[in-house]
Design an enzyme around this catalytic site. Structure first.
Site, mmCIF file in Angstrom:
data_model
loop_
_atom_site.group_PDB
_atom_site.id
_atom_site.type_symbol
_atom_site.label_atom_id
_atom_site.label_comp_id
_atom_site.label_asym_id
_atom_site.label_seq_id
_atom_site.Cartn_x
_atom_site.Cartn_y
_atom_site.Cartn_z
ATOM 1 N N ASP A 95 8.351 2.521 1.593
ATOM 2 C CA ASP A 95 6.759 1.650 2.884
ATOM 3 C C ASP A 95 6.916 2.995 3.849
ATOM 4 O O ASP A 95 8.368 3.497 3.406
ATOM 5 C CB ASP A 95 6.920 0.391 3.026
ATOM 6 C CG ASP A 95 8.133 -0.009 3.159
ATOM 7 O OD1 ASP A 95 8.697 1.469 3.150
ATOM 8 O OD2 ASP A 95 8.495 -1.049 3.188
ATOM 9 N N SER A 96 6.479 2.864 4.791
ATOM 10 C CA SER A 96 6.642 3.670 5.865
ATOM 11 C C SER A 96 7.395 2.919 6.784
ATOM 12 O O SER A 96 8.145 3.985 7.467
ATOM 13 C CB SER A 96 5.209 4.197 5.801
ATOM 14 O OG SER A 96 4.401 3.159 6.716
ATOM 15 N N GLY A 97 7.708 2.336 6.157
ATOM 16 C CA GLY A 97 8.094 1.448 8.101
ATOM 17 C C GLY A 97 7.052 1.188 8.914
ATOM 18 O O GLY A 97 7.706 -0.308 9.841
ATOM 19 N N GLY A 98 6.100 1.085 8.455
ATOM 20 C CA GLY A 98 4.987 0.131 9.618
ATOM 21 C C GLY A 98 5.569 -0.818 9.578
ATOM 22 O O GLY A 98 4.781 -1.287 10.575
ATOM 23 N N ASP A 149 1.442 3.440 9.594
ATOM 24 C CA ASP A 149 0.483 2.889 10.155
ATOM 25 C C ASP A 149 0.757 1.259 11.525
ATOM 26 O O ASP A 149 1.495 1.434 11.097
ATOM 27 C CB ASP A 149 -0.639 2.401 9.021
ATOM 28 C CG ASP A 149 0.579 0.474 7.993
ATOM 29 O OD1 ASP A 149 1.797 0.705 8.081
ATOM 30 O OD2 ASP A 149 -0.052 -0.004 7.884
ATOM 31 N N GLN A 191 -7.029 -0.255 6.985
ATOM 32 C CA GLN A 191 -7.185 -1.612 8.208
ATOM 33 C C GLN A 191 -7.605 -2.002 8.201
ATOM 34 O O GLN A 191 -8.316 -1.877 8.381
ATOM 35 C CB GLN A 191 -5.626 -1.418 9.176
ATOM 36 C CG GLN A 191 -4.262 -0.745 8.671
ATOM 37 C CD GLN A 191 -3.218 -2.627 8.785
ATOM 38 O OE1 GLN A 191 -3.932 -3.392 8.532
ATOM 39 N NE2 GLN A 191 -2.260 -1.382 8.481
ATOM 40 N N ASP A 268 2.967 -5.798 -4.344
ATOM 41 C CA ASP A 268 5.011 -6.219 -4.170
ATOM 42 C C ASP A 268 4.980 -6.948 -3.036
ATOM 43 O O ASP A 268 4.112 -7.004 -3.034
ATOM 44 C CB ASP A 268 5.431 -4.605 -3.664
ATOM 45 C CG ASP A 268 5.307 -4.691 -1.819
ATOM 46 O OD1 ASP A 268 6.119 -4.835 -0.977
ATOM 47 O OD2 ASP A 268 4.177 -4.198 -1.281
ATOM 48 N N CYS A 306 9.663 -20.457 -21.411
ATOM 49 C CA CYS A 306 10.025 -19.363 -21.034
ATOM 50 C C CYS A 306 11.387 -18.928 -21.757
ATOM 51 O O CYS A 306 12.286 -19.580 -22.213
ATOM 52 C CB CYS A 306 10.706 -19.408 -19.467
ATOM 53 S SG CYS A 306 11.539 -17.349 -18.567
ATOM 54 N N CYS A 308 13.333 -16.163 -21.178
ATOM 55 C CA CYS A 308 14.195 -15.127 -19.918
ATOM 56 C C CYS A 308 16.085 -15.434 -19.994
ATOM 57 O O CYS A 308 15.826 -16.624 -21.318
ATOM 58 C CB CYS A 308 13.906 -14.943 -18.679
ATOM 59 S SG CYS A 308 14.555 -16.642 -17.718
ATOM 60 N N CYS A 311 17.200 -19.122 -18.800
ATOM 61 C CA CYS A 311 16.365 -19.856 -19.643
ATOM 62 C C CYS A 311 17.014 -20.128 -20.919
ATOM 63 O O CYS A 311 17.014 -22.079 -22.056
ATOM 64 C CB CYS A 311 14.676 -20.143 -19.788
ATOM 65 S SG CYS A 311 14.023 -20.305 -18.175
ATOM 66 N N HIS A 337 15.583 -14.942 -13.542
ATOM 67 C CA HIS A 337 14.062 -16.069 -14.761
ATOM 68 C C HIS A 337 12.719 -15.741 -13.503
ATOM 69 O O HIS A 337 11.597 -15.149 -14.168
ATOM 70 C CB HIS A 337 14.311 -17.610 -13.999
ATOM 71 C CG HIS A 337 13.230 -18.194 -14.375
ATOM 72 N ND1 HIS A 337 12.910 -18.835 -15.401
ATOM 73 C CD2 HIS A 337 12.181 -18.649 -13.357
ATOM 74 C CE1 HIS A 337 11.863 -19.594 -15.661
ATOM 75 N NE2 HIS A 337 11.370 -19.493 -13.746
#
Length: 371
Positions: A95-98, A149, A191, A268, A306, A308, A311, A337
């Site tokens: 990401d840009s830091g915006g 941005d 935006q 994300d 699950c 995983c 579990c 998990h």
């Protein structure tokens, strides 16, 4: 400048906007729709790169703002770039830091040239501009960089949203002009807050700039989910069909499904790992706060459905004990998990789209998840 990535839509669901795609990057392919775990400080918290890969991650996100402040872009350059520095050989989006600047409302001043802010670490003053954010990301060497941005808060006035949107467009042009690397893709960020005409104007202006992909920013900042979905309904169709669509900062299971249905390819969020560190996990029947006293004698898995590692091997009672005792293994297991849960959800989503049963899968999942 030639494109550093190649994105192909391989199947479009005829009932919804959900679609399957493949995003080819310099560090390998990503099957979409995909979720990117967040490696803020060049690590997905408590996990090794090999563990993250084994759980199902094909791409991760890292944070320009945090890495600029610590350990610094120059050290990462000397290490051979972010991939080598953190030992991750797959694709990385930075990401840009915006957004981080947005979250530092009390510590920053936004002007046309850029943003002056004080470090959350030591209070030192720094300046970040579109050109500097671009240069830092080029040093980091991510596969996909994001334009710098201005994210408007929620709620905000129409005038405030317009000002942020227009500045984001001007900054996007400056980011593109500052690019020097041909092997790094660049995404613009749409935006406009909750205002339809501003979103339309933003998407049109950025579309002319022909970015490699497009993020939808300014959502998941406090607005009700139904408003976010409404914004997606009219914003996603404005993005060129052949470009990847990235919904920024969204990662709860219900929002992932709703986003996919509206045509989103990438997501994300810190949510899965953050709530894991607070003793909360996703299960097929909703969230479970395993640190609660009611699980002190519960010898069942976190989620009986699950498979995983956590579990298969451990009980709710054991995990609660570890968390209450502040043992690191406890939050490692809850993180394993939650990431497994999200990656399995995304895999099931892709299979459902491929088998032309996405809407049915979504309805069945959400009906059970809300119990």
């Amino acid at each position: 400048m030639p494109a550093a990535i190649d994105f192909r839509v391989v199947y479009q669901d005829p009932e919804t906007r959900a679609r399957l795609g493949v995003l080819e990057t310099p560090h390998g392919p990503v099957r979409t729709p995909a979720f990117m775990p967040v490696g803020t400080q060049a690590t997905v918290k408590t996990m090794t790169p090999e563990e993250v890969r084994a759980l199902g991650a094909e791409i991760i996100l890292s944070n320009t703002y945090h890495l600029y402040l610590r350990p610094g872009a120059e050290l990462i350059r000397k290490a051979g770039g972010l991939h080598r520095f953190m030992g991750w050989d797959g694709p990385i989006l930075t990401d840009s830091g915006g957004y981080q600047v947005f979250s530092l409302a009390a510590l920053r001043k936004i002007e046309e040239e850029g943003v002056t802010f004080r470090s959350h670490i030591d209070g030192a003053e720094h300046f970040l501009s579109p050109e500097k954010a671009t240069a830092i990301q080029e040093v980091l060497g991510s596969d996909i960089a994001m334009a710098f941005d201005e994210c408007a808060p929620y709620p905000c006035s129409y005038e405030q949203a317009r000002s942020a949107m227009e500045r984001t467009t001007r900054w996007a042009r400056r980011c593109l002009e500052a690019r020097t690397r041909g092997d790094q893709a660049f995404f613009g960020i749409i935006q406009g807050s909750i205002y339809r005409d501003l979103r339309e104007e933003s998407a049109k202006a950025l579309g002319v700039l022909n970015f490699d992909g497009y993020g939808i920013g300014g959502l998941s900042v406090g607005e009700p989910k139904d408003i976010m979905y409404a914004v997606l309904d009219y914003t996603v169709p404005l993005i060129p069909a052949g470009k990847p669509r990235y919904l920024m900062g969204v990662g709860s299971p219900d929002c992932l499904l709703e986003g996919v249905e509206r045509g989103i390819d990438l997501f994300d969020c810190v949510l899965p790992t953050r709530i894991a560190r607070n003793g909360t996990v996703f299960t097929s029947r909703g969230k479970l706060v395993v640190r609660n006293a009611e699980y002190a004698d519960d010898l069942t898995p976190l989620d009986p459905e699950c498979d995983c590692y956590a579990c298969r091997r451990f009980t709710r009672a054991y995990l609660r004990h570890l968390i209450k005792a502040n043992e690191i293994l406890g939050i490692r297991l809850t993180t394993i998990h939650n990431l497994h849960f999200i990656f399995k959800l995304m895999k099931n989503i892709r299979e459902a789209i491929r088998e032309r049963r996405f809407r049915q899968y979504k309805e069945e999942f959400l009906q059970k998840f809300s119990l």
